[in-house]
Enzyme design. Structure first.
Site, PDB file in Angstrom:
ATOM      1  N   GLU A 290      -8.943 -11.181  -7.947  1.00 20.52           N
ATOM      2  CA  GLU A 290      -8.037 -10.054  -7.721  1.00 20.52           C
ATOM      3  C   GLU A 290      -6.816 -10.131  -8.637  1.00 20.52           C
ATOM      4  O   GLU A 290      -6.341  -9.111  -9.141  1.00 20.52           O
ATOM      5  CB  GLU A 290      -7.618 -10.006  -6.246  1.00 20.52           C
ATOM      6  CG  GLU A 290      -8.787  -9.621  -5.344  1.00 20.52           C
ATOM      7  CD  GLU A 290      -8.460  -9.649  -3.856  1.00 20.52           C
ATOM      8  OE1 GLU A 290      -7.340 -10.047  -3.479  1.00 20.52           O
ATOM      9  OE2 GLU A 290      -9.350  -9.263  -3.077  1.00 20.52           O
TER      10      GLU A 290
ATOM     11  N   ASN B 223      -2.228  -0.124   6.760  1.00 22.71           N
ATOM     12  CA  ASN B 223      -1.749  -1.390   7.321  1.00 22.71           C
ATOM     13  C   ASN B 223      -0.867  -2.198   6.355  1.00 22.71           C
ATOM     14  O   ASN B 223      -0.908  -3.413   6.324  1.00 22.71           O
ATOM     15  CB  ASN B 223      -2.931  -2.211   7.852  1.00 22.71           C
ATOM     16  CG  ASN B 223      -3.971  -2.460   6.786  1.00 22.71           C
ATOM     17  OD1 ASN B 223      -3.762  -2.104   5.626  1.00 22.71           O
ATOM     18  ND2 ASN B 223      -5.066  -3.089   7.148  1.00 22.71           N
TER      19      ASN B 223
ATOM     20  N   LYS C 112       0.825  -1.204   0.000  1.00 18.71           N
ATOM     21  CA  LYS C 112       0.000   0.000   0.000  1.00 18.71           C
ATOM     22  C   LYS C 112       0.865   1.262   0.000  1.00 18.71           C
ATOM     23  O   LYS C 112       2.050   1.213   0.340  1.00 18.71           O
ATOM     24  CB  LYS C 112      -0.919  -0.023   1.231  1.00 18.71           C
ATOM     25  CG  LYS C 112      -1.926  -1.181   1.205  1.00 18.71           C
ATOM     26  CD  LYS C 112      -2.909  -1.103   2.364  1.00 18.71           C
ATOM     27  CE  LYS C 112      -3.957  -2.209   2.272  1.00 18.71           C
ATOM     28  NZ  LYS C 112      -5.005  -2.066   3.309  1.00 18.71           N
TER      29      LYS C 112
ATOM     30  N   HIS D   1      -2.164  -5.397   1.296  1.00 17.73           N
ATOM     31  CA  HIS D   1      -3.405  -6.121   1.039  1.00 17.73           C
ATOM     32  C   HIS D   1      -3.023  -7.556   0.703  1.00 17.73           C
ATOM     33  O   HIS D   1      -2.027  -7.788   0.017  1.00 17.73           O
ATOM     34  CB  HIS D   1      -4.159  -5.521  -0.152  1.00 17.73           C
ATOM     35  CG  HIS D   1      -5.236  -6.453  -0.655  1.00 17.73           C
ATOM     36  ND1 HIS D   1      -6.469  -6.527  -0.068  1.00 17.73           N
ATOM     37  CD2 HIS D   1      -5.218  -7.390  -1.638  1.00 17.73           C
ATOM     38  CE1 HIS D   1      -7.186  -7.468  -0.688  1.00 17.73           C
ATOM     39  NE2 HIS D   1      -6.443  -8.006  -1.639  1.00 17.73           N
TER      40      HIS D   1
ATOM     41  N   TYR E  97     -12.552  -2.928  -3.421  1.00 17.18           N
ATOM     42  CA  TYR E  97     -13.129  -2.777  -2.081  1.00 17.18           C
ATOM     43  C   TYR E  97     -14.656  -2.716  -2.145  1.00 17.18           C
ATOM     44  O   TYR E  97     -15.282  -2.022  -1.340  1.00 17.18           O
ATOM     45  CB  TYR E  97     -12.549  -1.536  -1.394  1.00 17.18           C
ATOM     46  CG  TYR E  97     -11.121  -1.709  -0.913  1.00 17.18           C
ATOM     47  CD1 TYR E  97     -10.717  -2.871  -0.243  1.00 17.18           C
ATOM     48  CD2 TYR E  97     -10.161  -0.714  -1.097  1.00 17.18           C
ATOM     49  CE1 TYR E  97      -9.407  -3.035   0.209  1.00 17.18           C
ATOM     50  CE2 TYR E  97      -8.850  -0.869  -0.640  1.00 17.18           C
ATOM     51  CZ  TYR E  97      -8.480  -2.031   0.006  1.00 17.18           C
ATOM     52  OH  TYR E  97      -7.190  -2.191   0.469  1.00 17.18           O
TER      53      TYR E  97
HETATM   54  P1  IDP Z   1      -8.128  -7.045   5.220  1.00 17.21           P
HETATM   55  O1  IDP Z   1      -7.250  -6.065   4.451  1.00 17.21           O
HETATM   56  O2  IDP Z   1      -7.482  -7.482   6.498  1.00 17.21           O
HETATM   57  O3  IDP Z   1      -8.601  -8.198   4.362  1.00 17.21           O
HETATM   58  P2  IDP Z   1     -10.798  -5.877   4.930  1.00 17.21           P
HETATM   59  O4  IDP Z   1     -11.905  -5.994   5.939  1.00 17.21           O
HETATM   60  O5  IDP Z   1     -10.944  -6.612   3.642  1.00 17.21           O
HETATM   61  O6  IDP Z   1      -9.440  -6.245   5.692  1.00 17.21           O
HETATM   62  O7  IDP Z   1     -10.643  -4.321   4.650  1.00 17.21           O
HETATM   63  C1  IDP Z   1      -9.842  -3.864   3.569  1.00 17.21           C
HETATM   64  C2  IDP Z   1      -9.042  -2.664   4.028  1.00 17.21           C
HETATM   65  O8  IDP Z   1      -9.931  -1.606   4.415  1.00 17.21           O
HETATM   66  C3  IDP Z   1      -8.196  -2.909   5.278  1.00 17.21           C
HETATM   67  O9  IDP Z   1      -6.944  -3.516   4.984  1.00 17.21           O
HETATM   68  C4  IDP Z   1      -8.028  -1.500   5.808  1.00 17.21           C
HETATM   69  O10 IDP Z   1      -7.040  -0.773   5.066  1.00 17.21           O
HETATM   70  C5  IDP Z   1      -9.385  -0.886   5.517  1.00 17.21           C
HETATM   71  N1  IDP Z   1     -10.301  -1.042   6.660  1.00 17.21           N
HETATM   72  C6  IDP Z   1     -11.001  -2.155   7.034  1.00 17.21           C
HETATM   73  N2  IDP Z   1     -11.727  -1.932   8.132  1.00 17.21           N
HETATM   74  C7  IDP Z   1     -11.497  -0.634   8.473  1.00 17.21           C
HETATM   75  C8  IDP Z   1     -11.986   0.217   9.551  1.00 17.21           C
HETATM   76  O11 IDP Z   1     -12.787  -0.185  10.400  1.00 17.21           O
HETATM   77  N3  IDP Z   1     -11.500   1.491   9.558  1.00 17.21           N
HETATM   78  C9  IDP Z   1     -10.636   1.965   8.626  1.00 17.21           C
HETATM   79  N4  IDP Z   1     -10.158   1.225   7.619  1.00 17.21           N
HETATM   80  C10 IDP Z   1     -10.575  -0.062   7.543  1.00 17.21           C
HETATM   81 MG    MG Z   2      -9.819  -8.099   2.669  1.00 15.72          MG
END
Ligand code: IDP
Ligand code: MG
Length: 155
Positions: free
Chosen positions: A128, A114, A11, A117, A51
């Site tokens: 994907e 974070n 990212k 992905h 997303y």
């Molecule tokens: P993942 O990346 O661990 O699979 P997902 O639920 O698919 O998690 O969410 C995709 C991305 O969206 C996350 O990596 C993060 O960057 C962002 N995200 C998910 N939940 C939140 C939240 O509650 N607040 C802010 N950003 C979030």
């Molecule tokens: Mg995800």
């Protein structure tokens, strides 16, 4: 061979913090084979697809903007059970809760910024990889280092 392929994105926060090499190195050292890799600028259209499960969330706008701040690095990683192995190495979504030793646990403090992905299932890995790579951008390494990475009965 029982190899799986999965998508990883480095990212924008990873590019901005100059952590690309360290993160790529973790996947390489684990024994995952990088069979596709490129830098690309994401846009609204690809992020709306990528997303789509989050479009109704209040943070969707800032998530999308944060994913377009710089290019990302897209990688196709290959290995036995690569999809679940990469998710395990990645750690839980929120870096503050992610286990030490995972990428998110070791490199970030954020729920959103974070680092990577990673595809979460065989179905999403397939969709994907199609979204981010053309078939000719993913390479066939054949048996290359397979005998060094696995026992005969694992592959
Ligand atoms: P993942 O990346 O661990 O699979 P997902 O639920 O698919 O998690 O969410 C995709 C991305 O969206 C996350 O990596 C993060 O960057 C962002 N995200 C998910 N939940 C939140 C939240 O509650 N607040 C802010 N950003 C979030
Ligand atoms: Mg995800």
């Amino acid at each position: 061979m029982k190899l799986e392929k999965t998508l990883v994105l480095l990212k924008p926060c990873t590019l901005e913090r100059a952590l690309m090499g360290e993160i790529i190195s973790r996947f390489e050292k684990k024994g995952l084979r990088i069979v596709g890799m490129k830098m690309m600028q994401l846009d609204d259209a690809i992020l709306a697809n990528h997303y789509s499960h989050l479009v109704d969330k209040p943070f969707f706008g800032i998530l999308k903007a944060s994913m377009m701040r710089t290019p990302v690095v897209a990688m196709c990683l290959e290995g036995v059970d690569a999809i679940s192995v990469v998710r395990t190495i990645t750690g839980s979504t929120n870096g503050r809760n992610a286990d030490p030793g995972t990428i998110r646990g070791d490199y970030c403090m954020s729920n959103q910024q974070n680092i990577v992905h990673a595809s979460d299932s065989p179905e999403s890995a397939k969709a994907e990889l199609n979204r981010f790579f053309c078939p000719e951008e993913i390479f066939d390494f054949g048996t290359l280092n397979i005998p060094r990475l696995y026992a005969e009965d694992e592959i």
